[in-house]
Design an enzyme around this catalytic site. Structure first.
Site, mmCIF file in Angstrom:
data_model
loop_
_atom_site.group_PDB
_atom_site.id
_atom_site.type_symbol
_atom_site.label_atom_id
_atom_site.label_comp_id
_atom_site.label_asym_id
_atom_site.label_seq_id
_atom_site.Cartn_x
_atom_site.Cartn_y
_atom_site.Cartn_z
ATOM 1 N N TYR A 105 30.580 36.529 40.068
ATOM 2 C CA TYR A 105 31.683 35.797 40.542
ATOM 3 C C TYR A 105 31.760 35.326 41.828
ATOM 4 C CZ TYR A 105 33.383 37.443 35.837
ATOM 5 O OH TYR A 105 33.425 37.661 34.520
ATOM 6 N N TYR A 148 38.176 45.175 33.562
ATOM 7 C CA TYR A 148 37.207 44.479 33.127
ATOM 8 C C TYR A 148 36.620 45.038 32.013
ATOM 9 C CZ TYR A 148 33.317 40.878 33.812
ATOM 10 O OH TYR A 148 32.596 39.735 33.450
ATOM 11 N N LYS A 160 38.545 37.902 29.012
ATOM 12 C CA LYS A 160 39.229 38.477 28.079
ATOM 13 C C LYS A 160 39.704 37.667 26.753
ATOM 14 C CE LYS A 160 39.449 42.004 30.456
ATOM 15 N NZ LYS A 160 38.488 43.061 29.871
ATOM 16 N N HIS A 182 25.760 45.821 30.700
ATOM 17 C CA HIS A 182 26.201 45.507 32.138
ATOM 18 C C HIS A 182 26.949 46.492 32.657
ATOM 19 C CE1 HIS A 182 25.274 40.965 32.699
ATOM 20 N NE2 HIS A 182 24.212 41.627 31.823
ATOM 21 N N PRO A 197 39.304 31.732 31.489
ATOM 22 C CA PRO A 197 37.996 32.855 31.239
ATOM 23 C C PRO A 197 37.534 33.579 32.359
ATOM 24 C CG PRO A 197 37.604 30.298 31.642
ATOM 25 C CD PRO A 197 38.920 30.653 31.580
#
Length: 389
Positions: A200, A384, A296, A72, A292
């Site tokens: 998200y 990220y 991580k 990704h 979550p």
């Protein structure tokens, strides 16, 4: 029985540490309270940082991951019906990898078996002795008998509820915790993902996340009350609520189906200090928990493994204790940065019960700033994809 390192906990962090040390000629025994099938039945995260992937390759267990995982290069952030994409590749030159934790654990178990690695299942009543001395040992119960393993070091990879952290005296350890006033209801379904990257999404009804395991296995989440149970949510109710919390174009494209797993997880930020006491080292969830949001949890465990593995190799191969002496300091420095990222991302997109109208305007301003500011996106992307070890 005698070994060099006893590893308590047969999850991915304990298995990865064992496999890495084994390949360097350092003997280990892994103690797991449950069975292999039980461990493999736990549904967990599936977003891996490149650092974690590199550790898997170094452990000799990266072949299937490289073959079956999905890269990704970015992620979608949505708020109500607006959305924008953060391009990891453009911002950092790197990416994340989608590969389920269950598959990671299966690969590691297969590798340990292939190398005749010592894994003791159904080890009950594990107790750590003399960890602050020169001759530590661990006892456990199995098949009605008490067993003892003498060792030189102990790695506590046994999770938040395990024995390892509790072994460190209260006058030595300090714990920092934030409990969030909501949980995540997660559903696993044999349906194609609604998008080829994660979404998200924040909305007036609460947070939602669209994720996946592969082309035909999707993982979706919605923020829910801590008083809810999975039985409170029918599949139809879940899909209806998810559609209300994501942009309309994704809601219209969403393929629904029967859930094959449904669970609710409370959200917590937690860190204990120090992560070493004598010859006992804490790894992963035994030492810290992150929400979550931001993916991580497993990745912070991997960074612990990196520091501890390299410290032990340095100790055994070079006679140098610097790596293990600085383990807690190095691990915690990275952990607190990961905690910060998970906390800020959680605050960015969730609805809190005590938010005022001003708070909601500030939350929207934060989302818009991230959308419009390339430097903010770069910071998000750097966190990220994973900060350097």
């Amino acid at each position: 029985m005698r070994t060099q390192v006893v590893i308590i906990g047969g999850g991915p962090s304990g298995l990865l540490l064992s496999q890495l040390l084994h390949r360097k000629g350092i003997d280990t025994v892994v103690l797991e309270r449950k069975t292999r099938d039980y461990v493999l039945g736990r549904i967990r995260a599936g977003i891996l940082e490149v650092g974690f992937v590199d550790l898997m390759r170094e452990a000799g267990v990266g072949a299937r991951l490289d073959r079956e995982s999905h890269i990704h290069d970015g992620t979608v952030i949505a708020y109500e019906d607006q959305e924008f994409r953060i391009d990891f590749k453009e911002m950092t030159g790197s990416h994340v990898v989608v590969y389920g934790q269950t598959e990671v654990t299966r690969d590691l178990y297969d590798a340990r078996e292939a190398m005749d690695g010592k894994v003791v299942f159904n080890a009950e009543g594990v107790t750590i002795h003399e960890a602050d001395g020169d001759a530590p040992y661990v006892t456990y119960e199995k098949d009605g008998s008490t067993h003892r393993i003498d060792c030189e070091f102990i790695a506590g990879c046994d999770g938040f509820h395990g024995v390892s952290r509790q072994t460190i005296p209260l006058d030595v350890r300090r714990e920092y915790e934030k409990l969030y006033p909501f949980g995540w209801l997660g559903v696993l379904s044999e349906t194609p993902p609604v998008h080829d990257e994660l979404i998200y999404s924040g909305s007036e009804r609460g947070f939602a996340l669209c994720s996946m395991r592969n082309e035909n296995l999707s993982r979706y989440y919605v923020q829910c009350s801590l008083s809810d149970t999975p039985e409170d949510w029918s599949d139809d109710a879940f899909w209806t609520e998810l559609k209300r919390r994501i942009p309309s174009k994704y809601a219209e494209a969403l393929v629904t189906g029967a859930s094959i797993e449904k669970s609710i997880a409370p959200l917590r930020s937690f860190v204990t200090e120090p992560m070493r006491w004598g010859r006992l080292f804490l790894c992963g969830d035994a030492a810290h928990i992150v929400p979550p949001t931001g993916a991580k949890g497993l990745n912070t465990a991997a960074s612990d493994v990196h520091y501890l593995y390299n410290g032990l190799v340095q100790h055994y191969h070079d006679g140098d204790s610097h790596g293990i002496d600085t383990y807690s300091e190095k691990a915690l420095a990275r952990i607190w940065k990961a905690e910060r990222f998970s906390w800020t991302t959680t605050n960015l997109l969730h609805r809190f019960p005590d938010q005022s109208e001003f708070d909601l305007k500030m939350q929207l301003a934060d989302v818009n700033f991230l959308r419009d500011n390339v430097n903010a996106q770069k910071v998000f992307a750097e966190n990220y994809i994973g900060l350097p070890y």
